[in-house]
Design a protein around this motif. Structure first.
Motif, PDB file in Angstrom:
ATOM      1  N   ARG A 230     -33.808  -1.265 -34.948  1.00 25.85           N
ATOM      2  CA  ARG A 230     -34.700  -0.631 -33.971  1.00 25.85           C
ATOM      3  C   ARG A 230     -33.902   0.119 -32.911  1.00 25.85           C
ATOM      4  NH1 ARG A 230     -35.515  -6.274 -31.987  1.00 25.85           N
ATOM      5  NH2 ARG A 230     -34.589  -6.334 -29.899  1.00 25.85           N
ATOM      6  N   ARG A 231     -32.677  -0.362 -32.564  1.00 29.33           N
ATOM      7  CA  ARG A 231     -31.844   0.366 -31.616  1.00 29.33           C
ATOM      8  C   ARG A 231     -31.407   1.704 -32.198  1.00 29.33           C
ATOM      9  NH1 ARG A 231     -30.819   1.640 -26.580  1.00 29.33           N
ATOM     10  NH2 ARG A 231     -32.194  -0.172 -26.392  1.00 29.33           N
ATOM     11  N   ALA A 232     -31.102   1.724 -33.480  1.00 28.59           N
ATOM     12  CA  ALA A 232     -30.717   2.984 -34.123  1.00 28.59           C
ATOM     13  C   ALA A 232     -31.869   3.986 -34.094  1.00 28.59           C
ATOM     14  CB  ALA A 232     -30.277   2.725 -35.564  1.00 28.59           C
ATOM     15  N   VAL A 233     -33.097   3.509 -34.291  1.00 28.72           N
ATOM     16  CA  VAL A 233     -34.267   4.390 -34.208  1.00 28.72           C
ATOM     17  C   VAL A 233     -34.451   4.878 -32.778  1.00 28.72           C
ATOM     18  CG1 VAL A 233     -36.781   4.482 -34.418  1.00 28.72           C
ATOM     19  CG2 VAL A 233     -35.414   3.366 -36.202  1.00 28.72           C
ATOM     20  N   TYR A 234     -34.356   3.977 -31.818  1.00 32.49           N
ATOM     21  CA  TYR A 234     -34.522   4.355 -30.404  1.00 32.49           C
ATOM     22  C   TYR A 234     -33.546   5.471 -30.026  1.00 32.49           C
ATOM     23  CZ  TYR A 234     -34.505   4.080 -25.323  1.00 32.49           C
ATOM     24  OH  TYR A 234     -34.557   4.399 -23.983  1.00 32.49           O
ATOM     25  N   ASN A 235     -32.283   5.335 -30.427  1.00 30.91           N
ATOM     26  CA  ASN A 235     -31.262   6.319 -30.048  1.00 30.91           C
ATOM     27  C   ASN A 235     -31.524   7.695 -30.650  1.00 30.91           C
ATOM     28  OD1 ASN A 235     -29.829   4.466 -28.508  1.00 30.91           O
ATOM     29  ND2 ASN A 235     -28.497   3.856 -30.220  1.00 30.91           N
ATOM     30  N   ARG A 236     -32.309   7.762 -31.709  1.00 33.52           N
ATOM     31  CA  ARG A 236     -32.595   9.041 -32.364  1.00 33.52           C
ATOM     32  C   ARG A 236     -33.878   9.703 -31.846  1.00 33.52           C
ATOM     33  NH1 ARG A 236     -29.540   6.210 -35.955  1.00 33.52           N
ATOM     34  NH2 ARG A 236     -28.382   7.355 -37.580  1.00 33.52           N
ATOM     35  N   LEU A 237     -34.678   8.994 -31.090  1.00 32.99           N
ATOM     36  CA  LEU A 237     -35.958   9.536 -30.626  1.00 32.99           C
ATOM     37  C   LEU A 237     -35.756  10.689 -29.650  1.00 32.99           C
ATOM     38  CD1 LEU A 237     -37.924   6.213 -29.968  1.00 32.99           C
ATOM     39  CD2 LEU A 237     -38.463   7.905 -31.727  1.00 32.99           C
ATOM     40  N   PRO A 238     -36.662  11.666 -29.642  1.00 30.32           N
ATOM     41  CA  PRO A 238     -36.611  12.707 -28.612  1.00 30.32           C
ATOM     42  C   PRO A 238     -36.746  12.078 -27.222  1.00 30.32           C
ATOM     43  CG  PRO A 238     -38.157  13.290 -30.364  1.00 30.32           C
ATOM     44  CD  PRO A 238     -37.767  11.871 -30.595  1.00 30.32           C
ATOM     45  N   GLU A 239     -36.151  12.699 -26.223  1.00 23.49           N
ATOM     46  CA  GLU A 239     -36.136  12.132 -24.876  1.00 23.49           C
ATOM     47  C   GLU A 239     -37.542  11.877 -24.339  1.00 23.49           C
ATOM     48  OE1 GLU A 239     -33.785  14.267 -22.102  1.00 23.49           O
ATOM     49  OE2 GLU A 239     -31.933  14.116 -23.277  1.00 23.49           O
ATOM     50  N   ARG A 240     -38.479  12.774 -24.633  1.00 25.44           N
ATOM     51  CA  ARG A 240     -39.835  12.621 -24.097  1.00 25.44           C
ATOM     52  C   ARG A 240     -40.507  11.358 -24.650  1.00 25.44           C
ATOM     53  NH1 ARG A 240     -43.404  14.274 -28.044  1.00 25.44           N
ATOM     54  NH2 ARG A 240     -42.436  15.386 -29.795  1.00 25.44           N
ATOM     55  N   ILE A 241     -40.153  10.939 -25.886  1.00 26.31           N
ATOM     56  CA  ILE A 241     -40.718   9.720 -26.453  1.00 26.31           C
ATOM     57  C   ILE A 241     -39.897   8.503 -26.016  1.00 26.31           C
ATOM     58  CG2 ILE A 241     -41.386   8.535 -28.578  1.00 26.31           C
ATOM     59  CD1 ILE A 241     -41.770  11.199 -29.917  1.00 26.31           C
ATOM     60  N   GLN A 242     -38.572   8.676 -25.926  1.00 28.15           N
ATOM     61  CA  GLN A 242     -37.730   7.591 -25.423  1.00 28.15           C
ATOM     62  C   GLN A 242     -38.208   7.094 -24.063  1.00 28.15           C
ATOM     63  OE1 GLN A 242     -33.566   8.354 -25.075  1.00 28.15           O
ATOM     64  NE2 GLN A 242     -33.113   7.916 -27.218  1.00 28.15           N
ATOM     65  N   ALA A 243     -38.673   8.028 -23.230  1.00 29.53           N
ATOM     66  CA  ALA A 243     -39.077   7.681 -21.864  1.00 29.53           C
ATOM     67  C   ALA A 243     -40.252   6.716 -21.824  1.00 29.53           C
ATOM     68  CB  ALA A 243     -39.418   8.957 -21.090  1.00 29.53           C
ATOM     69  N   VAL A 244     -41.034   6.645 -22.914  1.00 31.86           N
ATOM     70  CA  VAL A 244     -42.192   5.747 -22.948  1.00 31.86           C
ATOM     71  C   VAL A 244     -42.070   4.756 -24.101  1.00 31.86           C
ATOM     72  CG1 VAL A 244     -43.789   7.309 -21.769  1.00 31.86           C
ATOM     73  CG2 VAL A 244     -43.492   7.513 -24.251  1.00 31.86           C
ATOM     74  N   THR A 245     -40.828   4.371 -24.410  1.00 32.20           N
ATOM     75  CA  THR A 245     -40.556   3.450 -25.513  1.00 32.20           C
ATOM     76  C   THR A 245     -39.946   2.157 -24.994  1.00 32.20           C
ATOM     77  OG1 THR A 245     -40.193   5.269 -27.074  1.00 32.20           O
ATOM     78  CG2 THR A 245     -39.288   3.129 -27.667  1.00 32.20           C
ATOM     79  N   VAL A 246     -40.406   1.036 -25.527  1.00 22.56           N
ATOM     80  CA  VAL A 246     -39.807  -0.268 -25.223  1.00 22.56           C
ATOM     81  C   VAL A 246     -39.477  -0.964 -26.540  1.00 22.56           C
ATOM     82  CG1 VAL A 246     -41.021  -0.545 -23.025  1.00 22.56           C
ATOM     83  CG2 VAL A 246     -42.054  -1.430 -25.126  1.00 22.56           C
ATOM     84  N   GLU A 247     -38.458  -1.822 -26.483  1.00 23.03           N
ATOM     85  CA  GLU A 247     -38.096  -2.645 -27.637  1.00 23.03           C
ATOM     86  C   GLU A 247     -38.485  -4.094 -27.350  1.00 23.03           C
ATOM     87  OE1 GLU A 247     -34.201  -1.841 -29.585  1.00 23.03           O
ATOM     88  OE2 GLU A 247     -33.853  -0.587 -27.811  1.00 23.03           O
ATOM     89  N   VAL A 248     -38.994  -4.789 -28.373  1.00 27.63           N
ATOM     90  CA  VAL A 248     -39.355  -6.195 -28.235  1.00 27.63           C
ATOM     91  C   VAL A 248     -38.625  -6.996 -29.309  1.00 27.63           C
ATOM     92  CG1 VAL A 248     -41.587  -5.733 -27.169  1.00 27.63           C
ATOM     93  CG2 VAL A 248     -41.431  -5.890 -29.649  1.00 27.63           C
ATOM     94  N   GLU A 249     -38.378  -8.251 -29.002  1.00 32.92           N
ATOM     95  CA  GLU A 249     -37.536  -9.079 -29.852  1.00 32.92           C
ATOM     96  C   GLU A 249     -38.234  -9.566 -31.118  1.00 32.92           C
ATOM     97  OE1 GLU A 249     -34.359  -9.647 -29.532  1.00 32.92           O
ATOM     98  OE2 GLU A 249     -34.259  -8.397 -27.731  1.00 32.92           O
ATOM     99  N   ASN A 250     -39.534  -9.723 -31.060  1.00 37.20           N
ATOM    100  CA  ASN A 250     -40.263 -10.322 -32.180  1.00 37.20           C
ATOM    101  C   ASN A 250     -40.946  -9.259 -33.031  1.00 37.20           C
ATOM    102  OD1 ASN A 250     -40.086 -13.394 -31.647  1.00 37.20           O
ATOM    103  ND2 ASN A 250     -40.601 -12.517 -29.655  1.00 37.20           N
ATOM    104  N   GLY A 251     -41.493  -9.705 -34.144  1.00 33.27           N
ATOM    105  CA  GLY A 251     -42.197  -8.795 -35.038  1.00 33.27           C
ATOM    106  C   GLY A 251     -41.425  -8.584 -36.328  1.00 33.27           C
ATOM    107  N   SER A 252     -42.144  -8.598 -37.443  1.00 37.24           N
ATOM    108  CA  SER A 252     -41.511  -8.452 -38.752  1.00 37.24           C
ATOM    109  C   SER A 252     -42.471  -7.764 -39.714  1.00 37.24           C
ATOM    110  CB  SER A 252     -41.131  -9.831 -39.303  1.00 37.24           C
ATOM    111  OG  SER A 252     -40.711  -9.742 -40.652  1.00 37.24           O
ATOM    112  N   ARG A 253     -41.897  -7.060 -40.688  1.00 33.72           N
ATOM    113  CA  ARG A 253     -42.706  -6.421 -41.725  1.00 33.72           C
ATOM    114  C   ARG A 253     -43.117  -7.413 -42.807  1.00 33.72           C
ATOM    115  NH1 ARG A 253     -40.099  -1.473 -44.462  1.00 33.72           N
ATOM    116  NH2 ARG A 253     -42.261  -0.826 -44.804  1.00 33.72           N
ATOM    117  N   SER A 254     -42.530  -8.587 -42.811  1.00 31.47           N
ATOM    118  CA  SER A 254     -42.786  -9.557 -43.865  1.00 31.47           C
ATOM    119  C   SER A 254     -44.259  -9.950 -43.904  1.00 31.47           C
ATOM    120  CB  SER A 254     -41.946 -10.816 -43.644  1.00 31.47           C
ATOM    121  OG  SER A 254     -40.572 -10.495 -43.632  1.00 31.47           O
TER     122      SER A 254
END
Length: 382
Positions: free
Chosen positions: A207-231
């Protein structure tokens, strides 16, 4: 609260039936209480002069309320024998309210709809991402980003011989391509989603790799959370708590930021900048005349309201167009409105702000806000 969802209300002429009703069913006699509430809606609309066809459309819609799983409250807006908008409410209305007026009575939505932002949630791992949209009344899967396949997939263990570097390099390249794919899908879906907050959940490195690639305008309203899984079957309890906290913080920070911009734009206490000839207004408007001018000129980025605002309850003069709003009848006529009509100021101003893509924020009791309970942060100053 973003106002775009209200636009269907401004494509039809009034008058409008506006209904706010508690729909909680927490007691044994809930069905009887609900019937009494619905009778109150009918009697209020009839007494206010609503036509029989529109009243019947409202009552038929209310009768479809589910026995279980209902939201705390419900708001309906109807005209011409049609319910145009039926909204769940985050807060139960204190009493049944049904009105019949030239404009839909939308002002109570500012505190009954809730101010937490809609959010796009991305469940990220090495293979891709699942996308989910959450807002006040829904949680919906809206898409998927499938990661890049690579030839080395299927190895049971990492090679330890001279090919190890080559293997690891292919793994890294495959993940970088997957992160690019996820980022591109998020950027594509972001405008159409209507979300105000992006939540990245799942594996921390990915998720950090995705965050670093986001456009700045979307990064500004993005948060990362510790939980959650696709499983499949993964628990979302902790994730739900973190998303709730993130949405609450977003709403709080947004209000604080708007109020700070308002205070700076307004100037010093007692300084009525909107009427100063030398410097002109700042990037804020306060009081009825200044705010009316601002919404009419599509300057309003954020409309600020306080509960029971005295200015908001005043009447203004309106015409059929969303920008036809004036403090005095003569002003409306000078604008070309042939037959100006009276309307509540808050409803008229919200109509104009919504049509221009603005938002409204509720200033809680006890928090310093605009004088008279009505102000605006502007997109630009005159």
């Amino acid at each position: 609260m973003e106002l775009g969802f209200l636009k269907p209300l401004f494509t039809k002429p009034g008058p409008w039936a506006s209904v706010y009703i508690d729909t909680t069913r927490a007691t044994e006699d809930a069905q009887k209480i609900q019937q009494l509430r619905e009778r109150s809606v009918a009697s209020q609309l009839i007494e206010a002069g609503a036509d029989a066809y529109t009243t019947r459309a409202v009552m038929n819609t209310l009768a479809q309320e589910p026995v279980s799983g209902a939201p705390p409250g419900r708001a309906l807006f109807a005209t011409g024998a049609e319910v145009v908008l039926d909204l769940p409410l985050a807060v139960s209305p204190p009493e049944v309210e049904a009105t019949w007026s030239i404009l839909p009575h939308i002002a109570p939505l500012a505190w009954l709809r809730g101010d937490e932002p809609s959010c796009l949630v991305a469940y990220v791992d090495r293979t891709g991402a699942d996308l989910e949209l959450r807002d006040a009344d829904r949680r919906e899967t809206v898409g998927q980003a499938q990661g890049k396949e690579w030839q080395g997939r299927g190895h049971r263990s990492v090679p330890t011989d001279r090919y190890e570097w080559h293997y690891r390099n292919k793994v890294e390249n495959a993940w970088n391509e997957t992160a690019d794919i996820i980022t591109a899908e998020l950027a594509r879906r972001w405008p159409e989603s209507g979300a105000e907050l992006l939540v990245l959940a799942g594996d921390s490195r990915e998720r950090r790799a995705v965050y670093n690639r986001l456009p700045e305008r979307i990064q500004a309203v993005t948060v990362e959370v510790e939980n959650g899984s696709r499983s499949p079957g993964a628990s979302k309890r902790l994730l739900d708590q973190q998303i709730t906290q993130a949405r609450e913080k977003f709403a709080h920070d947004r209000l604080e930021s708007a109020l700070e911009r308002f205070r700076i734009g307004r100037g010093k206490p007692g300084e009525h900048r909107e009427s100063t000839v030398d410097t002109g207004p700042g990037e804020a408007a306060e009081g009825m005349p200044a705010v009316v001018d601002a919404v009419r000129n599509h300057q309003v980025a954020t409309l600020l309201l306080t509960p029971d605002a005295s200015d908001a309850r005043r009447e203004v003069w309106i015409g059929p167009g969303v920008d036809d709003v004036a403090v005095q009848r003569g002003q409306a006529q000078a604008m070309g409105v042939a037959k100006p009509e009276r309307a509540r100021a808050d409803d008229a101003l919200l109509r104009s702000a919504a049509a221009a893509g603005g938002e409204v924020l509720l200033v809680p009791d006890g928090m310093p806000g605009p004088a008279g309970g009505l102000g605006a942060v502007l997109r630009w100053s005159m």
